[in-house]
Design a protein around this motif. Structure first.
Motif, PDB file in Angstrom:
ATOM      1  N   LYS A   1     -22.591 -12.432 -22.024  1.00  0.00           N
ATOM      2  CA  LYS A   1     -23.380 -11.228 -21.741  1.00  0.00           C
ATOM      3  C   LYS A   1     -22.535 -10.133 -21.089  1.00  0.00           C
ATOM      4  O   LYS A   1     -22.952  -8.982 -21.036  1.00  0.00           O
ATOM      5  N   LEU A   2     -21.368 -10.509 -20.577  1.00  0.00           N
ATOM      6  CA  LEU A   2     -20.524  -9.551 -19.873  1.00  0.00           C
ATOM      7  C   LEU A   2     -19.666  -8.751 -20.854  1.00  0.00           C
ATOM      8  O   LEU A   2     -19.360  -9.218 -21.955  1.00  0.00           O
ATOM      9  N   VAL A   3     -19.271  -7.586 -20.441  1.00  0.00           N
ATOM     10  CA  VAL A   3     -18.488  -6.689 -21.298  1.00  0.00           C
ATOM     11  C   VAL A   3     -17.077  -7.247 -21.501  1.00  0.00           C
ATOM     12  O   VAL A   3     -16.454  -7.775 -20.577  1.00  0.00           O
ATOM     13  N   ASN A   4     -16.591  -7.143 -22.740  1.00  0.00           N
ATOM     14  CA  ASN A   4     -15.205  -7.485 -23.071  1.00  0.00           C
ATOM     15  C   ASN A   4     -14.885  -8.967 -22.901  1.00  0.00           C
ATOM     16  O   ASN A   4     -13.790  -9.331 -22.462  1.00  0.00           O
ATOM     17  N   VAL A   5     -15.836  -9.834 -23.245  1.00  0.00           N
ATOM     18  CA  VAL A   5     -15.577 -11.271 -23.223  1.00  0.00           C
ATOM     19  C   VAL A   5     -16.027 -11.858 -24.559  1.00  0.00           C
ATOM     20  O   VAL A   5     -17.217 -11.865 -24.883  1.00  0.00           O
ATOM     21  N   ASN A   6     -15.074 -12.334 -25.352  1.00  0.00           N
ATOM     22  CA  ASN A   6     -15.347 -12.949 -26.654  1.00  0.00           C
ATOM     23  C   ASN A   6     -15.042 -14.446 -26.537  1.00  0.00           C
ATOM     24  O   ASN A   6     -13.888 -14.830 -26.385  1.00  0.00           O
ATOM     25  N   ILE A   7     -16.074 -15.281 -26.601  1.00  0.00           N
ATOM     26  CA  ILE A   7     -15.905 -16.713 -26.350  1.00  0.00           C
ATOM     27  C   ILE A   7     -16.020 -17.517 -27.638  1.00  0.00           C
ATOM     28  O   ILE A   7     -16.973 -17.363 -28.413  1.00  0.00           O
TER      29      ILE A   7
ATOM     30  N   ILE B   1     -10.881 -22.126  -7.066  1.00  0.00           N
ATOM     31  CA  ILE B   1     -12.190 -22.760  -6.878  1.00  0.00           C
ATOM     32  C   ILE B   1     -13.300 -21.837  -7.382  1.00  0.00           C
ATOM     33  O   ILE B   1     -13.454 -20.713  -6.909  1.00  0.00           O
ATOM     34  N   ILE B   2     -14.048 -22.309  -8.363  1.00  0.00           N
ATOM     35  CA  ILE B   2     -15.274 -21.647  -8.820  1.00  0.00           C
ATOM     36  C   ILE B   2     -16.315 -22.750  -9.021  1.00  0.00           C
ATOM     37  O   ILE B   2     -16.102 -23.673  -9.809  1.00  0.00           O
ATOM     38  N   PRO B   3     -17.439 -22.711  -8.321  1.00  0.00           N
ATOM     39  CA  PRO B   3     -18.430 -23.786  -8.433  1.00  0.00           C
ATOM     40  C   PRO B   3     -19.188 -23.744  -9.748  1.00  0.00           C
ATOM     41  O   PRO B   3     -19.125 -22.749 -10.486  1.00  0.00           O
TER      42      PRO B   3
ATOM     43  N   ASN C   1     -23.932 -15.091 -11.070  1.00  0.00           N
ATOM     44  CA  ASN C   1     -22.876 -14.905 -10.072  1.00  0.00           C
ATOM     45  C   ASN C   1     -21.618 -15.689 -10.436  1.00  0.00           C
ATOM     46  O   ASN C   1     -20.496 -15.215 -10.243  1.00  0.00           O
ATOM     47  N   ILE C   2     -21.798 -16.892 -10.977  1.00  0.00           N
ATOM     48  CA  ILE C   2     -20.657 -17.739 -11.329  1.00  0.00           C
ATOM     49  C   ILE C   2     -19.881 -17.131 -12.501  1.00  0.00           C
ATOM     50  O   ILE C   2     -18.645 -17.151 -12.522  1.00  0.00           O
ATOM     51  N   ALA C   3     -20.598 -16.576 -13.483  1.00  0.00           N
ATOM     52  CA  ALA C   3     -19.947 -15.969 -14.652  1.00  0.00           C
ATOM     53  C   ALA C   3     -19.034 -14.810 -14.238  1.00  0.00           C
ATOM     54  O   ALA C   3     -17.929 -14.650 -14.780  1.00  0.00           O
ATOM     55  N   ILE C   4     -19.470 -14.025 -13.279  1.00  0.00           N
ATOM     56  CA  ILE C   4     -18.649 -12.907 -12.800  1.00  0.00           C
ATOM     57  C   ILE C   4     -17.368 -13.422 -12.152  1.00  0.00           C
ATOM     58  O   ILE C   4     -16.276 -12.852 -12.332  1.00  0.00           O
ATOM     59  N   GLN C   5     -17.463 -14.517 -11.426  1.00  0.00           N
ATOM     60  CA  GLN C   5     -16.278 -15.116 -10.808  1.00  0.00           C
ATOM     61  C   GLN C   5     -15.282 -15.575 -11.879  1.00  0.00           C
ATOM     62  O   GLN C   5     -14.069 -15.386 -11.741  1.00  0.00           O
ATOM     63  N   PHE C   6     -15.794 -16.192 -12.948  1.00  0.00           N
ATOM     64  CA  PHE C   6     -14.917 -16.642 -14.034  1.00  0.00           C
ATOM     65  C   PHE C   6     -14.252 -15.456 -14.717  1.00  0.00           C
ATOM     66  O   PHE C   6     -13.046 -15.478 -14.984  1.00  0.00           O
ATOM     67  N   LYS C   7     -15.022 -14.408 -15.009  1.00  0.00           N
ATOM     68  CA  LYS C   7     -14.446 -13.255 -15.694  1.00  0.00           C
ATOM     69  C   LYS C   7     -13.333 -12.621 -14.852  1.00  0.00           C
ATOM     70  O   LYS C   7     -12.273 -12.243 -15.372  1.00  0.00           O
ATOM     71  N   THR C   8     -13.560 -12.517 -13.557  1.00  0.00           N
ATOM     72  CA  THR C   8     -12.548 -11.953 -12.661  1.00  0.00           C
ATOM     73  C   THR C   8     -11.262 -12.769 -12.703  1.00  0.00           C
ATOM     74  O   THR C   8     -10.153 -12.227 -12.757  1.00  0.00           O
TER      75      THR C   8
END
Length: 387
Positions: A32-38, A178-180, A372-379
């Motif tokens: 759902k986040l911008v500029n992420v192709n999975i 660390i990302i939960p 919140n977790i998805a934003i941590q991964f993208k960062t």
């Protein structure tokens, strides 16, 4: 940013429990986040069978794509993946490999090194001391010869400080982030409230009542410490003689021994196994209980703990899990997984005010929402691919 997630099994292979849901939801929120192709490269294994899915081609799923390579030997080997995974890796900007002791991992690490791709490696709890001590002795050789040679530019992912320590104990120079894991928090806020008698009728089909309902959930295997829980519950019955312990989960070879233990302790009217549950049944199962207990020997995260908290039910977790924060948040106990420590923790929690703990539990769980977790991964991903 093109991300290639490589994992031995993937949704809808929910028979494997929490890791399947966590990877699926992480991908869904990241998409759902911008500029992420999975793109997820996996197999069609479903433990003792194969998933009924299209194989060896990209299939759209909830905003991202999955390629299910056909398993040549179910749960053991996919020749299709071995000979073709390089194509997926070559097209990616970053490779996220999940699992350690599976054939795709060293093969993917080799190709990622060959094509000079950045790698995030998630062991998913497989490097815990209990897991290593109780597994195949071949594991030490696997780590030394199949994993270690490819780790120069790898970043490790852990879900908690405890797992980070486990990684560093084996690979002292590893770079670990660390990302939960996360949870669909809002989903767990809707539950059907029922009395203890209604609860027992629904989940056990018995027309009896109980003074307390303690629940547990997980794959029925030695790692989860259900034998400790059952022995501990015998002590709880001294104070709450008509309490019920209800355990949900798929049997992985340990159920027969646990049923024998229940019979040996004369607990057949107090301890019940109900198999796997999911969806709204799972939420109601957790939300209407007085306490959730899982004295596991090792968990890198343990999704079911935070699911219970999100449903508003306090927990007792062993200190072989990363859930020490429930003590500070006043919605649980974090104790050694001995019989006496577990029973004492259960008795203490059952004596506390239930509604206060419900509010505390939900407050703690909310920070683990998948958004919140998805934003941590993208960062993290963006930092890894930055020149």
């Amino acid at each position: 940013m093109k991300l290639n997630l490589i994992i031995p099994s993937f949704y809808p292979a929910v028979i494997y429990g929490g890791p399947i849901f966590s990877t699926y939801h992480a991908c869904s929120e990241l998409a759902k986040l911008v500029n992420v192709n999975i793109r997820v490269s996996t197999t069609n294994t479903n433990m003792n069978s194969r998933l009924v899915v299209e194989t060896n081609k990209w299939v759209p799923l909830n905003g991202f794509h999955v390629k299910y390579y056909n398993e040549t030997i179910i749960g053991k080997l996919s020749l299709s993946l071995i000979f073709n995974i390089w194509k997926d890796i070559k097209k990616a900007d970053l490779v996220h490999i999940q699992s350690i002791f599976n054939t795709p991992t060293p093969i993917s690490l080799f190709y990622a090194k060959l094509f000079e791709k950045k790698v995030l490696l998630s062991p998913r709890g497989s490097l815990g001391e209990w897991c290593l001590d109780n597994g195949n002795k071949f594991k030490s050789y696997w780590l030394k010869y199949a994993i270690k040679p490819f780790l120069k530019n790898v970043v490790w992912h852990s879900t908690a400080q405890q797992e980070k320590n486990e990684i560093l104990q084996i690979f002292p120079t590893a770079k670990v982030e660390i990302i939960p894991n996360g949870i669909e928090y809002e989903k767990f806020q809707v539950n059907n409230v029922c009395s203890t008698k209604e609860y027992i009728k629904r989940f056990l089909n018995l027309d009896v009542d109980a003074d307390k309902i303690v629940v547990s959930m997980g794959r029925i295997q030695k790692k989860k410490g259900f034998d400790i829980l059952i022995n501990s519950f015998a002590d709880v019955l001294n104070k709450y003689p008509i309490a019920k312990l209800v355990i949900a989960g798929e049997d992985e070879g340990e159920l027969s021994a646990l049923l024998s233990l229940v019979e040996k302790l004369n607990l057949t009217d107090s301890v019940y196994f109900i198999g796997s549950i999911a969806g709204q049944d799972k939420i109601d199962f957790l939300a209407n209980a007085d306490l959730f207990v899982l004295p596991s020997h090792n968990e890198n995260f343990g999704n079911v703990y935070v699911e219970s908290l999100a449903a508003g039910t306090p927990i007792v977790a062993s200190n072989n899990t990363p859930w020490s924060e429930v003590e500070v948040a006043e919605c649980g106990k974090w104790v050694p997984n001995s019989i006496k420590e577990t029973s004492n923790a259960m008795l203490e929690m059952l004596s506390r005010d239930r509604e206060t703990m419900r509010l505390n539990a939900k407050k703690l769980a909310e920070k683990y929402d998948w958004k919140n977790i998805a934003i941590q991964f993208k960062t993290l991903f963006e930092r890894m691919v930055k020149p």
